[in-house]
Design a protein around this motif. Structure first.
Motif, mmCIF file in Angstrom:
data_model
loop_
_atom_site.group_PDB
_atom_site.id
_atom_site.type_symbol
_atom_site.label_atom_id
_atom_site.label_comp_id
_atom_site.label_asym_id
_atom_site.label_seq_id
_atom_site.Cartn_x
_atom_site.Cartn_y
_atom_site.Cartn_z
ATOM 1 N N HIS A 184 2.732 -1.563 4.681
ATOM 2 C CA HIS A 184 2.059 -0.257 4.777
ATOM 3 C C HIS A 184 3.026 0.872 5.141
ATOM 4 O O HIS A 184 2.909 1.974 4.603
ATOM 5 C CB HIS A 184 0.955 -0.272 5.831
ATOM 6 C CG HIS A 184 -0.302 -0.981 5.434
ATOM 7 N ND1 HIS A 184 -0.386 -2.338 5.280
ATOM 8 C CD2 HIS A 184 -1.555 -0.512 5.186
ATOM 9 C CE1 HIS A 184 -1.627 -2.682 4.932
ATOM 10 N NE2 HIS A 184 -2.355 -1.582 4.872
ATOM 11 N N ASP B 277 -3.859 3.433 2.517
ATOM 12 C CA ASP B 277 -3.453 3.597 3.916
ATOM 13 C C ASP B 277 -1.987 3.292 4.198
ATOM 14 O O ASP B 277 -1.604 3.078 5.342
ATOM 15 C CB ASP B 277 -4.366 2.785 4.843
ATOM 16 C CG ASP B 277 -4.322 1.291 4.569
ATOM 17 O OD1 ASP B 277 -3.783 0.896 3.511
ATOM 18 O OD2 ASP B 277 -4.837 0.517 5.397
ATOM 19 N N HIS C 20 -5.969 -0.062 -1.420
ATOM 20 C CA HIS C 20 -7.365 -0.374 -1.134
ATOM 21 C C HIS C 20 -8.286 0.457 -2.029
ATOM 22 O O HIS C 20 -8.249 1.695 -1.991
ATOM 23 C CB HIS C 20 -7.719 -0.020 0.315
ATOM 24 C CG HIS C 20 -6.974 -0.795 1.360
ATOM 25 N ND1 HIS C 20 -7.266 -2.095 1.677
ATOM 26 C CD2 HIS C 20 -5.956 -0.443 2.177
ATOM 27 C CE1 HIS C 20 -6.462 -2.504 2.647
ATOM 28 N NE2 HIS C 20 -5.651 -1.517 2.975
ATOM 29 N N THR D 226 -7.063 2.706 9.348
ATOM 30 C CA THR D 226 -5.623 2.884 9.613
ATOM 31 C C THR D 226 -5.307 4.338 9.941
ATOM 32 O O THR D 226 -4.489 4.625 10.816
ATOM 33 C CB THR D 226 -4.818 2.442 8.375
ATOM 34 O OG1 THR D 226 -5.331 1.192 7.930
ATOM 35 C CG2 THR D 226 -3.345 2.316 8.688
ATOM 36 N N HIS E 224 0.816 -1.224 0.000
ATOM 37 C CA HIS E 224 0.000 0.000 0.000
ATOM 38 C C HIS E 224 0.847 1.270 0.000
ATOM 39 O O HIS E 224 1.849 1.348 0.704
ATOM 40 C CB HIS E 224 -0.921 0.005 1.222
ATOM 41 C CG HIS E 224 -1.838 -1.171 1.231
ATOM 42 N ND1 HIS E 224 -3.031 -1.168 0.553
ATOM 43 C CD2 HIS E 224 -1.719 -2.403 1.774
ATOM 44 C CE1 HIS E 224 -3.609 -2.355 0.687
ATOM 45 N NE2 HIS E 224 -2.827 -3.116 1.429
HETATM 46 MN MN MN Z 1 -4.524 -1.507 4.885
#
Ligand code: MN
Ligand code: AMP
Ligand code: MN
Ligand code: MN
Length: 282
Positions: free
Chosen positions: A255, A19, A44, A140, A14
Motif C-alpha cells: 500500500h 487506499d 479495491h 485506511t 494498491h
Molecule cells: Mn487496502
C-alpha cells in the motif's frame, strides 16, 4: 510441479486509486526496480488505474495482469476476492463495482459520526484529504488521519482500537455476496482468487465451508504467499491449496512505503509443489 514458480510475480497491490499512496505508474517503476517480472494492480473495487498501470508496466518490460480486489461479505464477515486477468471494460464487472463504491460513501459518513462520538472530529474531511479518489473512501484513509491527529501512534493501533471489525468506530457493511463477486470476475474473463485467507476470523468449520463454496462458485485460486501472511501461514495455505485443488497466488498487498511490511516483489517464492495461478500466463 512448475518451472514458472520461480518467476517474480506480484499479483496484489494498491495505488492512490484506492487506499495505496503511489500513482499507478510510480508503482510500476517500483515493481520493476524490485525485480518483478509479472505484475498486477488490484485496487479495491476500482478499475480506473489499470490503463496507466498497464502502459507503464509494458514499457518497463513486465507482463501486466489487469486485476481488482473485490469486497464481499460471507457469513457476516468481509472477505476479499482478487480478480486476475479481467477485462477492465466488462460492463457487468463495472456495474457491480459501481454498486460497492456507492455504499462506501454512506458508510464513511457513519464512521465519521461514530468517531465524533468518541471525540475525534472532522474525520470525514480528514480522510478525504488522504483519498486519491474521493469515490473510494476506505478505512485506511481514516486510519491515516487518526495517526496524523495523534489519536493513535500507528495504523495498526487505529484498527486495534477504533476501526477493526467490531471496534467502536466500525460500521458493518454488506458488500457484494461472494457469489456475485466471483461471478463478475468470471464473466469479465478473469480468475477469482481468495485473498489472504489467513486474515479472516472464521472457525475451522466455517473455513472449510468457505473453501468448498468458493470452489463450487468457480473460484480457482487462493493467496498463499502474501504480505498479510506469516511464514507459518505460507505453509498452512500451501496445504489448503493442495487439499482443495486451488491454484496458488503470490502478492505483496503493498500500500505505501512507510506502512507496508513487505515491499513489491520481495516475498519468498511459491513452494515448488504448488501450481501458480499464473502458470499459463507466462
Ligand atoms: Mn487496502
Ligand atoms: P475498507 O475496505 O474500507 O474496509 O478498508 C480495508 C483496508 O484497511 C484493507 O484493505 C487494509 O488496507 C486496511 N486494513 C484492514 N485491517 C487492517 C489492519 N489491522 N491494519 C492495517 N490496515 C488494515
Ligand atoms: Mn484485502
Ligand atoms: Mn489488498
Amino acid at each position: 510441479m512448475s518451472q514458472t514458480n520461480q518467476i517474480n510475480a506480484d499479483l496484489h497491490c494498491h495505488s492512490r486509486i484506492s487506499d495505496g499512496v503511489l500513482e499507478p505508474a510510480v508503482l510500476a517503476q517500483r515493481a520493476r526496480d524490485n525485480g518483478v517480472q509479472m505484475w498486477s494492480l488490484t485496487d479495491h473495487d476500482e478499475l480506473s488505474g489499470l490503463a496507466e498501470a498497464g502502459s507503464a508496466a509494458r514499457a518497463l518490460g513486465m507482463t501486466f495482469i489487469p486485476g481488482v480486489e473485490v469486497s464481499a461479505t460471507w457469513a457476516k464477515q468481509t472477505v476479499h476476492v482478487v480478480g486476475l486477468n479481467i477485462d477492465p471494460d466488462h460492463p457487468v464487472l463495472n456495474q457491480g463495482l459501481n454498486g460497492i463504491r456507492a455504499g462506501r460513501i454512506e458508510r464513511a459518513r457513519e464512521m465519521a459520526q461514530r468517531l465524533e462520538a468518541l471525540g475525534i472530529e472532522n474525520s470525514y474531511e480528514g480522510a478525504l484529504r488522504y483519498a486519491g479518489n474521493p469515490g473510494l473512501l476506505s478505512r485506511t484513509h481514516f486510519a491515516r488521519y487518526l495517526v496524523e491527529q495523534g489519536a493513535c501512534k500507528t495504523m495498526q493501533d487505529v484498527f486495534n482500537r477504533y476501526l477493526g471489525d467490531g471496534k467502536p468506530g466500525y460500521v458493518r457493511v454488506h458488500w457484494s455476496s461472494l457469489a456475485d463477486a466471483v461471478s463478475w470476475i468470471i464473466q469479465a474473463g478473469g480468475r477469482a482468487v481468495l485473498a489472504h485467507p489467513g486474515r479472516y476470523l472464521y472457525t475451522p468449520v466455517q473455513f472449510g465451508a468457505l473453501f468448498d463454496e468458493f470452489k463450487q462458485l468457480g473460484g480457482e485460486g487462493i493467496e498463499v504467499v502474501t504480505g498479510s501472511h506469516s511464514p507459518d501461514q505460507y505453509r498452512e495455505y500451501a496445504g489448503i491449496a493442495k487439499r482443495y485443488g486451488f491454484l496458488a497466488s503470490r502478492g505483496s498487498d503493498f500500500h505505501a512505503p512507510a506502512e507496508s511490511r513487505i515491499d513489491l516483489g520481495s516475498m519468498p517464492p511459491l513452494a515448488v509443489d504448488l501450481k501458480p495461478v499464473w502458470h499459463d500466463w507466462v
